[in-house]
Design a protein around this motif. Structure first.
Motif, PDB file in Angstrom:
ATOM      1  N   LYS A  27       7.588  11.295  16.873  1.00 42.90           N
ATOM      2  CA  LYS A  27       7.773  12.038  15.636  1.00 42.90           C
ATOM      3  C   LYS A  27       7.098  11.358  14.450  1.00 42.90           C
ATOM      4  N   VAL A  28       6.831  10.061  14.580  1.00 47.13           N
ATOM      5  CA  VAL A  28       6.257   9.281  13.481  1.00 47.13           C
ATOM      6  C   VAL A  28       4.748   9.428  13.421  1.00 47.13           C
ATOM      7  N   SER A  29       4.116   9.655  14.562  1.00 42.77           N
ATOM      8  CA  SER A  29       2.659   9.633  14.665  1.00 42.77           C
ATOM      9  C   SER A  29       1.939  10.465  13.608  1.00 42.77           C
ATOM     10  N   PRO A  30       2.381  11.693  13.311  1.00 46.71           N
ATOM     11  CA  PRO A  30       1.643  12.498  12.315  1.00 46.71           C
ATOM     12  C   PRO A  30       1.656  11.919  10.906  1.00 46.71           C
ATOM     13  N   PHE A  31       2.551  10.975  10.639  1.00 46.37           N
ATOM     14  CA  PHE A  31       2.682  10.424   9.283  1.00 46.37           C
ATOM     15  C   PHE A  31       1.914   9.113   9.092  1.00 46.37           C
ATOM     16  N   LEU A  32       1.257   8.620  10.132  1.00 42.09           N
ATOM     17  CA  LEU A  32       0.697   7.268  10.081  1.00 42.09           C
ATOM     18  C   LEU A  32      -0.796   7.215   9.805  1.00 42.09           C
ATOM     19  N   GLY A  33      -1.461   8.362   9.702  1.00 44.39           N
ATOM     20  CA  GLY A  33      -2.896   8.357   9.439  1.00 44.39           C
ATOM     21  C   GLY A  33      -3.649   7.618  10.527  1.00 44.39           C
ATOM     22  N   GLU A  34      -4.610   6.794  10.129  1.00 46.58           N
ATOM     23  CA  GLU A  34      -5.430   6.065  11.114  1.00 46.58           C
ATOM     24  C   GLU A  34      -4.619   5.031  11.888  1.00 46.58           C
ATOM     25  N   LEU A  35      -3.468   4.629  11.352  1.00 47.06           N
ATOM     26  CA  LEU A  35      -2.627   3.671  12.076  1.00 47.06           C
ATOM     27  C   LEU A  35      -2.053   4.274  13.357  1.00 47.06           C
ATOM     28  N   SER A  36      -2.012   5.606  13.439  1.00 48.75           N
ATOM     29  CA  SER A  36      -1.459   6.243  14.637  1.00 48.75           C
ATOM     30  C   SER A  36      -2.240   5.862  15.889  1.00 48.75           C
ATOM     31  N   GLU A  37      -3.510   5.486  15.720  1.00 50.55           N
ATOM     32  CA  GLU A  37      -4.312   5.064  16.863  1.00 50.55           C
ATOM     33  C   GLU A  37      -3.785   3.769  17.475  1.00 50.55           C
ATOM     34  N   ARG A  38      -3.037   3.013  16.708  1.00 47.23           N
ATOM     35  CA  ARG A  38      -2.496   1.735  17.186  1.00 47.23           C
ATOM     36  C   ARG A  38      -1.050   1.860  17.686  1.00 47.23           C
ATOM     37  N   LEU A  39      -0.500   3.064  17.632  1.00 46.78           N
ATOM     38  CA  LEU A  39       0.907   3.250  17.970  1.00 46.78           C
ATOM     39  C   LEU A  39       1.208   2.904  19.425  1.00 46.78           C
ATOM     40  N   ASP A  40       0.184   2.921  20.274  1.00 46.05           N
ATOM     41  CA  ASP A  40       0.390   2.642  21.689  1.00 46.05           C
ATOM     42  C   ASP A  40       1.005   1.262  21.917  1.00 46.05           C
ATOM     43  N   ASP A 391      14.178   2.342   0.096  1.00 44.03           N
ATOM     44  CA  ASP A 391      12.804   2.477   0.614  1.00 44.03           C
ATOM     45  C   ASP A 391      12.732   3.631   1.607  1.00 44.03           C
ATOM     46  N   VAL A 392      13.704   3.681   2.506  1.00 46.39           N
ATOM     47  CA  VAL A 392      13.714   4.725   3.531  1.00 46.39           C
ATOM     48  C   VAL A 392      14.037   6.089   2.918  1.00 46.39           C
ATOM     49  N   TRP A 393      14.999   6.127   2.003  1.00 47.91           N
ATOM     50  CA  TRP A 393      15.352   7.395   1.366  1.00 47.91           C
ATOM     51  C   TRP A 393      14.146   7.988   0.643  1.00 47.91           C
ATOM     52  N   HIS A 394      13.459   7.167  -0.135  1.00 46.05           N
ATOM     53  CA  HIS A 394      12.302   7.670  -0.888  1.00 46.05           C
ATOM     54  C   HIS A 394      11.164   8.074   0.046  1.00 46.05           C
ATOM     55  N   LYS A 395      10.979   7.344   1.136  1.00 48.86           N
ATOM     56  CA  LYS A 395       9.962   7.722   2.114  1.00 48.86           C
ATOM     57  C   LYS A 395      10.318   9.065   2.754  1.00 48.86           C
ATOM     58  N   SER A 396      11.601   9.310   2.996  1.00 50.81           N
ATOM     59  CA  SER A 396      12.006  10.589   3.595  1.00 50.81           C
ATOM     60  C   SER A 396      11.723  11.748   2.650  1.00 50.81           C
ATOM     61  N   LYS A 397      11.929  11.528   1.358  1.00 52.69           N
ATOM     62  CA  LYS A 397      11.627  12.578   0.384  1.00 52.69           C
ATOM     63  C   LYS A 397      10.114  12.801   0.288  1.00 52.69           C
ATOM     64  N   GLN A 398       9.358  11.709   0.304  1.00 54.99           N
ATOM     65  CA  GLN A 398       7.902  11.791   0.210  1.00 54.99           C
ATOM     66  C   GLN A 398       7.306  12.489   1.429  1.00 54.99           C
ATOM     67  N   ALA A 399       7.829  12.165   2.614  1.00 54.97           N
ATOM     68  CA  ALA A 399       7.284  12.715   3.863  1.00 54.97           C
ATOM     69  C   ALA A 399       7.924  14.046   4.244  1.00 54.97           C
ATOM     70  N   GLY A 400       9.029  14.406   3.593  1.00 56.64           N
ATOM     71  CA  GLY A 400       9.744  15.612   3.977  1.00 56.64           C
ATOM     72  C   GLY A 400      10.352  15.483   5.360  1.00 56.64           C
ATOM     73  N   SER A 401      10.899  14.311   5.644  1.00 53.47           N
ATOM     74  CA  SER A 401      11.411  14.011   6.988  1.00 53.47           C
ATOM     75  C   SER A 401      12.868  13.584   6.924  1.00 53.47           C
ATOM     76  N   THR A 402      13.453  13.380   8.094  1.00 53.67           N
ATOM     77  CA  THR A 402      14.789  12.803   8.161  1.00 53.67           C
ATOM     78  C   THR A 402      14.714  11.318   7.807  1.00 53.67           C
ATOM     79  N   TYR A 408      11.313   4.878  10.681  1.00 60.87           N
ATOM     80  CA  TYR A 408      10.254   4.565  11.641  1.00 60.87           C
ATOM     81  C   TYR A 408       8.891   4.508  10.957  1.00 60.87           C
ATOM     82  N   ILE A 409       8.653   5.394   9.986  1.00 58.15           N
ATOM     83  CA  ILE A 409       7.387   5.354   9.249  1.00 58.15           C
ATOM     84  C   ILE A 409       7.242   4.017   8.531  1.00 58.15           C
ATOM     85  N   VAL A 410       8.282   3.639   7.785  1.00 53.38           N
ATOM     86  CA  VAL A 410       8.245   2.365   7.043  1.00 53.38           C
ATOM     87  C   VAL A 410       8.013   1.204   7.997  1.00 53.38           C
ATOM     88  N   ALA A 411       8.772   1.171   9.098  1.00 55.04           N
ATOM     89  CA  ALA A 411       8.678   0.067  10.048  1.00 55.04           C
ATOM     90  C   ALA A 411       7.328   0.043  10.737  1.00 55.04           C
TER      91      ALA A 411
END
Length: 427
Positions: A27-40, A391-402, A408-411
């Motif tokens: 669920k995090v992958s779409p929010f990570l930009g080019e970093l998603s390539e390293r998620l493996d 940090d997590v609350w504001h990221k959830s508002k910014q990303a429109g996520s839970t 997970y995005i922050v981490a």
């Protein structure tokens, strides 16, 4: 689950703990930009160790137990995570718990990676001497991969400060000197930290207080249900009770208690400490275990084992806020239903992180051989927890996520950026 292949994707693998972690990661992958390539790099543990633990029992026979230590990721620092003694421990569970520790430490911005350990055993069936032999042999078997700069175990389900003392002593005997920093959660007089026992429950309260304010939930007279009444559940219940909330329902392994006007939490804690269970505290207030999730309340605190909030519970629970005091109490399908029903979930990787935060303080204090007061511990812990929650609350508002996805995005951003800057050896 010993044959599990961590390289498998989650599709079709069922609702195992590891599979739920992988679903959360996707669920995090779409929010990570080019970093998603390293998620493996987060889809498999760095190192998994399975050990055989022979133990001479009191009657002279030898029994064999299976133990594990998994280091999921150590990009940002040494592994950190508890040791669980429980008859249901398996590799899948330990892998997932180690991965959640990776996310938790990064979300809190602590200089640790994630690890976890466990032994498949019912510690209540062992004598004290048998438990000590088991602990010492397990420690000797994982000795090669633990250490203050490698991987630092801590207590978890079925373990405690005494077991950490045995682990520390065993490691020290092999090292030839006292190494207090190899574990956290030790007795205070052996290098443990003040405030450690109550830290996880306090973190549940602090994170709940902060998020309740964000969603406009007044804590005074708010009804609260607590599942699990050990160190975590009882301390969280006490802090909410002391700050004006009404703890209306408490459940442990023995019973479920319900009082519409609120349970006297200090008296229940006193009873539980004397009797090791809540059953019998007030016979006329006992209800069925299944009725726990049907109680109407503003806040539910699952503080026992994982997987207790399934699809059926998620569809019927009457709550505004869920505070995950346990690790992995909500399965991924249930998570989506709770989101659809506008029930806010403060995820485990933030909500119950008070324990690892004070473990970090213990580790720092052991290196310095200088120890803080309990008041200093709580001030420092509260500051870290409050910042992480916001940090997590504001990221959830910014990303429109839970909040879970936001954590997970922050981490993941912190971990994957660290790996990007460190590079891969050899290049």
């Amino acid at each position: 689950m010993n044959s599990i292949d961590p390289s498998l994707t989650y599709a079709g693998q069922g609702n195992t703990a590891w599979n739920n972690y992988l679903k959360q990661l996707e669920k995090v992958s779409p929010f990570l930009g080019e970093l998603s390539e390293r998620l493996d790099m987060l889809r498999r543990p760095k190192r998994s160790l399975i050990v055989d633990i022979p133990v001479i029992m009191d009657d002279g026979t030898v029994r064999h137990f299976e133990g594990y230590r998994v280091q999921h990721n150590v990009t940002r620092g040494p592994g950190k995570g508890g040791v669980r003694f429980h008859p249901d421990v398996n590799l899948d569970e330990v892998m997932a718990l180690s991965a959640w520790m990776t996310i938790k430490c990064a979300a809190l911005n602590l200089p640790f990676g994630g690890a976890k350990g466990g032994v498949r055993v019912d510690p209540s069936q062992l004598s004290r001497r048998e438990l000590e032999r088991l602990t010492r042999r397990y420690t000797a078997e994982i000795n090669l991969i633990i250490g203050p700069q490698k991987d630092i175990p801590a207590p978890d389900v079925g373990t405690n400060g005494q077991i950490m003392a045995w682990m520390m002593d065993t490691f020290s005997m092999n090292a030839g000197s006292t190494v207090t920093g190899v574990v956290t959660g030790k007795p205070v007089h052996l290098g443990g930290s003040l405030g450690r026992v109550k830290a996880t429950g306090r973190g549940v309260y602090v994170s709940g207080r902060e998020v309740a304010a964000e969603i406009g939930l007044e804590l005074k007279d708010a009804r609260i249900c607590v599942q699990g009444f050990g160190n975590v559940g009882s301390e969280a219940a006490l802090l909410f009770h002391d700050n004006g909330s009404k703890v209306v329902c408490v459940q442990d392994h023995s019973a479920t208690l319900y009082q519409e006007h609120g349970i006297d939490v200090p008296k229940l804690i006193e009873y539980m400490q004397a009797n090791k269970k809540i059953q019998g505290y007030a016979f006329n207030d006992e209800i069925s275990n299944d009725a726990f999730w049907k109680v109407s309340a503003e806040i539910f605190i699952p503080a026992a084992l994982e997987g207790v909030i399934d699809v059926d519970v998620a569809q019927t629970i009457d709550a505004k806020l869920i505070l995950e005091g346990a690790n992995g109490p909500t399965d991924s399908d249930a998570d989506e239903i709770l989101t659809e029903r506008n029930i806010t979930v403060v995820p485990d990787v933030i909500c119950n992180a008070g324990g690892v935060t004070v473990s970090y303080f213990e580790w720092v204090q052991d290196f310095a051989s200088y120890f803080w007061t309990e008041e200093e511990i709580y001030q420092r812990m509260d500051a870290i927890m409050v910042k992480a929650v916001h940090d997590v609350w504001h990221k959830s508002k910014q990303a429109g996520s839970t909040m879970r996805t936001a954590a997970y995005i922050v981490a993941c951003e912190r971990i994957l950026n660290a790996r990007k800057e460190r590079g891969i050896y050899p290049g």
